[in-house]
Design a protein around this motif. Sequence first.
Motif, PDB file in Angstrom:
ATOM      1  N   THR A  39     -17.539 111.589 -60.016  1.00 25.12           N
ATOM      2  CA  THR A  39     -18.630 111.210 -59.120  1.00 25.12           C
ATOM      3  C   THR A  39     -19.235 112.447 -58.461  1.00 25.12           C
ATOM      4  OG1 THR A  39     -17.070 110.830 -57.301  1.00 25.12           O
ATOM      5  CG2 THR A  39     -17.711 108.910 -58.623  1.00 25.12           C
ATOM      6  N   PHE A  40     -18.474 113.548 -58.431  1.00 25.47           N
ATOM      7  CA  PHE A  40     -18.978 114.785 -57.831  1.00 25.47           C
ATOM      8  C   PHE A  40     -19.997 115.480 -58.734  1.00 25.47           C
ATOM      9  CE2 PHE A  40     -18.878 118.942 -55.795  1.00 25.47           C
ATOM     10  CZ  PHE A  40     -18.677 118.617 -54.460  1.00 25.47           C
ATOM     11  N   LYS A  41     -20.062 115.089 -60.004  1.00 27.19           N
ATOM     12  CA  LYS A  41     -20.997 115.731 -60.932  1.00 27.19           C
ATOM     13  C   LYS A  41     -22.448 115.560 -60.509  1.00 27.19           C
ATOM     14  CE  LYS A  41     -17.972 115.384 -64.969  1.00 27.19           C
ATOM     15  NZ  LYS A  41     -17.688 114.702 -66.259  1.00 27.19           N
ATOM     16  N   ALA A  42     -22.723 114.530 -59.734  1.00 26.32           N
ATOM     17  CA  ALA A  42     -24.100 114.307 -59.285  1.00 26.32           C
ATOM     18  C   ALA A  42     -24.639 115.531 -58.558  1.00 26.32           C
ATOM     19  CB  ALA A  42     -24.156 113.078 -58.377  1.00 26.32           C
ATOM     20  N   PHE A  43     -23.783 116.245 -57.839  1.00 25.50           N
ATOM     21  CA  PHE A  43     -24.246 117.418 -57.093  1.00 25.50           C
ATOM     22  C   PHE A  43     -24.524 118.594 -58.025  1.00 25.50           C
ATOM     23  CE2 PHE A  43     -21.130 115.222 -54.214  1.00 25.50           C
ATOM     24  CZ  PHE A  43     -22.099 114.557 -53.484  1.00 25.50           C
ATOM     25  N   VAL A  44     -23.769 118.704 -59.106  1.00 28.16           N
ATOM     26  CA  VAL A  44     -24.008 119.778 -60.078  1.00 28.16           C
ATOM     27  C   VAL A  44     -25.367 119.582 -60.743  1.00 28.16           C
ATOM     28  CG1 VAL A  44     -23.140 120.941 -62.138  1.00 28.16           C
ATOM     29  CG2 VAL A  44     -21.531 119.972 -60.481  1.00 28.16           C
ATOM     30  N   TYR A  45     -25.621 118.348 -61.199  1.00 26.44           N
ATOM     31  CA  TYR A  45     -26.890 118.069 -61.868  1.00 26.44           C
ATOM     32  C   TYR A  45     -28.045 118.088 -60.870  1.00 26.44           C
ATOM     33  CZ  TYR A  45     -24.283 116.992 -66.071  1.00 26.44           C
ATOM     34  OH  TYR A  45     -23.471 117.087 -67.181  1.00 26.44           O
ATOM     35  N   GLY A  46     -27.788 117.665 -59.638  1.00 27.41           N
ATOM     36  CA  GLY A  46     -28.831 117.736 -58.618  1.00 27.41           C
ATOM     37  C   GLY A  46     -29.241 119.168 -58.344  1.00 27.41           C
ATOM     38  N   ALA A  47     -28.251 120.092 -58.275  1.00 24.47           N
ATOM     39  CA  ALA A  47     -28.568 121.508 -58.069  1.00 24.47           C
ATOM     40  C   ALA A  47     -29.378 122.058 -59.236  1.00 24.47           C
ATOM     41  CB  ALA A  47     -27.267 122.295 -57.891  1.00 24.47           C
ATOM     42  N   ALA A  48     -29.026 121.640 -60.451  1.00 25.94           N
ATOM     43  CA  ALA A  48     -29.757 122.122 -61.627  1.00 25.94           C
ATOM     44  C   ALA A  48     -31.193 121.609 -61.625  1.00 25.94           C
ATOM     45  CB  ALA A  48     -29.030 121.668 -62.895  1.00 25.94           C
ATOM     46  N   PHE A  49     -31.377 120.324 -61.313  1.00 25.03           N
ATOM     47  CA  PHE A  49     -32.724 119.766 -61.283  1.00 25.03           C
ATOM     48  C   PHE A  49     -33.552 120.402 -60.162  1.00 25.03           C
ATOM     49  CE2 PHE A  49     -30.803 115.666 -63.175  1.00 25.03           C
ATOM     50  CZ  PHE A  49     -30.893 116.183 -64.459  1.00 25.03           C
ATOM     51  N   ALA A  50     -32.910 120.738 -59.049  1.00 21.41           N
ATOM     52  CA  ALA A  50     -33.618 121.418 -57.959  1.00 21.41           C
ATOM     53  C   ALA A  50     -34.078 122.801 -58.384  1.00 21.41           C
ATOM     54  CB  ALA A  50     -32.706 121.519 -56.738  1.00 21.41           C
ATOM     55  N   ASP A  51     -33.366 123.407 -59.335  1.00 22.46           N
ATOM     56  CA  ASP A  51     -33.744 124.732 -59.841  1.00 22.46           C
ATOM     57  C   ASP A  51     -34.714 124.663 -61.010  1.00 22.46           C
ATOM     58  OD1 ASP A  51     -32.355 126.157 -57.995  1.00 22.46           O
ATOM     59  OD2 ASP A  51     -30.578 126.471 -59.230  1.00 22.46           O
ATOM     60  N   GLY A  52     -35.197 123.466 -61.335  1.00 24.15           N
ATOM     61  CA  GLY A  52     -36.219 123.329 -62.367  1.00 24.15           C
ATOM     62  C   GLY A  52     -35.740 122.778 -63.696  1.00 24.15           C
ATOM     63  N   ALA A  53     -34.444 122.524 -63.848  1.00 21.27           N
ATOM     64  CA  ALA A  53     -33.943 121.960 -65.101  1.00 21.27           C
ATOM     65  C   ALA A  53     -34.496 120.554 -65.289  1.00 21.27           C
ATOM     66  CB  ALA A  53     -32.429 121.947 -65.105  1.00 21.27           C
ATOM     67  N   GLN A  54     -34.546 120.124 -66.553  1.00 18.30           N
ATOM     68  CA  GLN A  54     -35.023 118.791 -66.892  1.00 18.30           C
ATOM     69  C   GLN A  54     -33.888 117.977 -67.531  1.00 18.30           C
ATOM     70  OE1 GLN A  54     -38.101 117.743 -66.082  1.00 18.30           O
ATOM     71  NE2 GLN A  54     -38.517 119.788 -65.239  1.00 18.30           N
ATOM     72  N   PRO A  55     -33.891 116.657 -67.370  1.00 22.33           N
ATOM     73  CA  PRO A  55     -32.847 115.841 -68.013  1.00 22.33           C
ATOM     74  C   PRO A  55     -32.793 116.032 -69.520  1.00 22.33           C
ATOM     75  CG  PRO A  55     -34.018 114.542 -66.376  1.00 22.33           C
ATOM     76  CD  PRO A  55     -34.764 115.828 -66.510  1.00 22.33           C
ATOM     77  N   SER A  56     -33.914 116.456 -70.112  1.00 24.77           N
ATOM     78  CA  SER A  56     -33.951 116.644 -71.564  1.00 24.77           C
ATOM     79  C   SER A  56     -33.451 118.016 -71.993  1.00 24.77           C
ATOM     80  CB  SER A  56     -35.389 116.453 -72.078  1.00 24.77           C
ATOM     81  OG  SER A  56     -36.260 117.356 -71.405  1.00 24.77           O
TER      82      SER A  56
END
Length: 737
Positions: free
Chosen positions: A460-477
């Motif tokens: 459940t903590f992974k949400a913060f890892v992906y949130g940080a990546a998306f905040a830095d411009g990463a895309q789900p794709s």
Amino acid sequence: MNRPSVPHFRELCARWLARLRTVTAMAGAKARGMIGAAWHGLRHPTRRGLMLAMAAVPALLLAYVLALIPFTPRVSDIRKARVDRPALVVSADGKLLAEFKPVNREWVPLNQISPYVVQALIATEDHRFYEHHGIDPERLASAAFHTFSGTRQGGSTITQQLARNLYPDEVGRAPTLTRKLKEAITALKIEYVYSKGEILETYLNTVPFLYNAYGVEMAARTYFGKPAAQLDILESATLVGMLKANSAYNPVLNPARALERRNTVLAQMVKFGKLKPDEYASLKGQPTHVDFEPQSEAVGAAPHFAAQLRRWLITWADRNGYNIYSDGLVVRTTIDSRLQAMATQAVAWQTNQLQWIAKDAWNERTGCWPGNDLFQSFIRQTAEYRAARDAGLTDPAAVKKLAMDGSFVDALCRSKTQIQAGFIALDPRNGDIKAWVGSRDFHDEPFDHVQQARRQPGSTFKAFVYGAAFADGAQPSDTIVDRNVTIALKGNAVWRPTDAEPPTGRPMTLRDALAYSRNRVTAQLMQREGPAKVADLARKMGVRESPLDAVPSLALGTSPVTLKEMVSAYCTIANHGAYVEPRMVTRIEDRDGNVLADFPAAQPERALPPGAALKLIDAMRDVVTRGTGSEIRTRFGIRADVAGKTGTTQDNTDSWFILMHPQLVAGAWVGFDDARVTLRNDYWGEGAHSALPMVGAFYDMALRARVIDAHAQLAPRSNPPAASHPRAHHRFLFWRF
């Protein structure tokens, strides 16, 4: 300025020393003269001296009494003490959740207490009760005489006893003059404030009777299974007899001594005209029929929530000059009684299912047997083991002895293998706490697994890892190759995250990695973002009390946190990146409905950029549509716009699931209090099969009852939701009924 020479300085010092000796000698002579005169006066007193000395004693005593008055309860406090108006805790929809009583007591008026109780009490404890004003000089003199003659005797009136019962801290029970004077002062104040009937009523409603029973009403129910109004003369005399020493004259533990004391009370009633001698002769030989049943305090619909609220309310009341036990405060909370009942039902249903699995995993052949090293460690933690060692047994002998005791083994096994759970639901728009279940049963387990327990949150903590990546411009794709990775740590150590499935060696999108909870991909993403950045984001989003270790493995949830923190952080995601502090109370009123304090929702704090939050929501939709949380759709048939994440820690120690809806975010944790105990089952130990069903059942009920809107949208969709499983309705019927 000229400094004096050394000889001159010595001469000055000598002069000062001479003067000092002269002054000291004169002072000593004067003091000796005064002492001598005083001693002569004592040996040869004059009439005037004697009269002054005799007058000084009561004057000094009076001065001491006056000095003690500010250290005794105020009259205003005494007026409140007789009013039993506990704070009422009310849900957002107007249902009573709890009453904050200081003790397990039900206050009853004097006319609802058997007259035999009053007669027995006055005859035994204070037969001149109606004649004195709080202090009985005659009884006090008698007690003093017996004490000086070597036979200690109590001299306290009912009013003085009430002073001790009401104010154990201010008055106390120490056998000192100061304590007795404070007791007497308080008794006089009580008599000034209350009538005699009010004193009797207050005394009988506050006196303790063991087994968490306070007041004669609870005592009557505890020992005789009836209300105080229905007590007969024998039962009344038994309860009054207990007042001398609760344990010694307990009719359950010491029936013979209780019977003897009861007859002493009856004899006192004869002595003071409350009972005829022939009636006493008939009664004293009769047994007292005890119907013993301890009275448990009502816990209410949300006991763990109420326990946390009580701590907060005591602080607020102290700061604002209120008493939560006597001022009749009405506390309006955020809890929705319907959602609270649904959460309680969902937790009970799933934990009962899991307990059967735990029972099978920890039976006498597999887990709870002496050959199991872990079970031996359980034995060594018990009081029985320590007693055996204190008796001289060696460790192997003590373990063997206890392991041969079947009842001991069964009880220990049950206590260690009880499934526990925590559940909380919040409104992400304003932080309102809507449901809170801290354990399976508050009576059996008052420990709160929502706010007190810190456990590893797993994936459940992974949400913060992906949130940080998306905040830095990463895309789900965006993609990362699914491959084995070795991450260097401090001290030449390395970390090699693994998954249940072997690596594919092919690129995997971040959307898929989150949906299927791939550890290897998440670990690589953590390397890109950095543990410190992820930890900081988690704190901003809601994990604000538990310390977080900024290490690579944090990506997989290795730092223990509370369920409340995690659900609060997921509310930040559902609220498009804005954190709102959880709220328990909306306002506090007095008993007449006047608002004493308002508590509006906290101002939102930007924790995650809105665009990043929308990407994260969109990716986490796939968790429940086709990933590890797909049973939300297939088993529970939930078609609403929801997104979430499962979590399972190493060896299936902790199981998590959190689900987001635009109007409600709910999460559950499942495990054992002792982290070494697990379900020992890879399937049922996963969050998708242990924690998820609680959340799924809860949302299914909430949606069916239309407590939340089935058509509300978390965010604009970038891909259509998968169709619900055609057999979902039948599976719902299976779990529900």
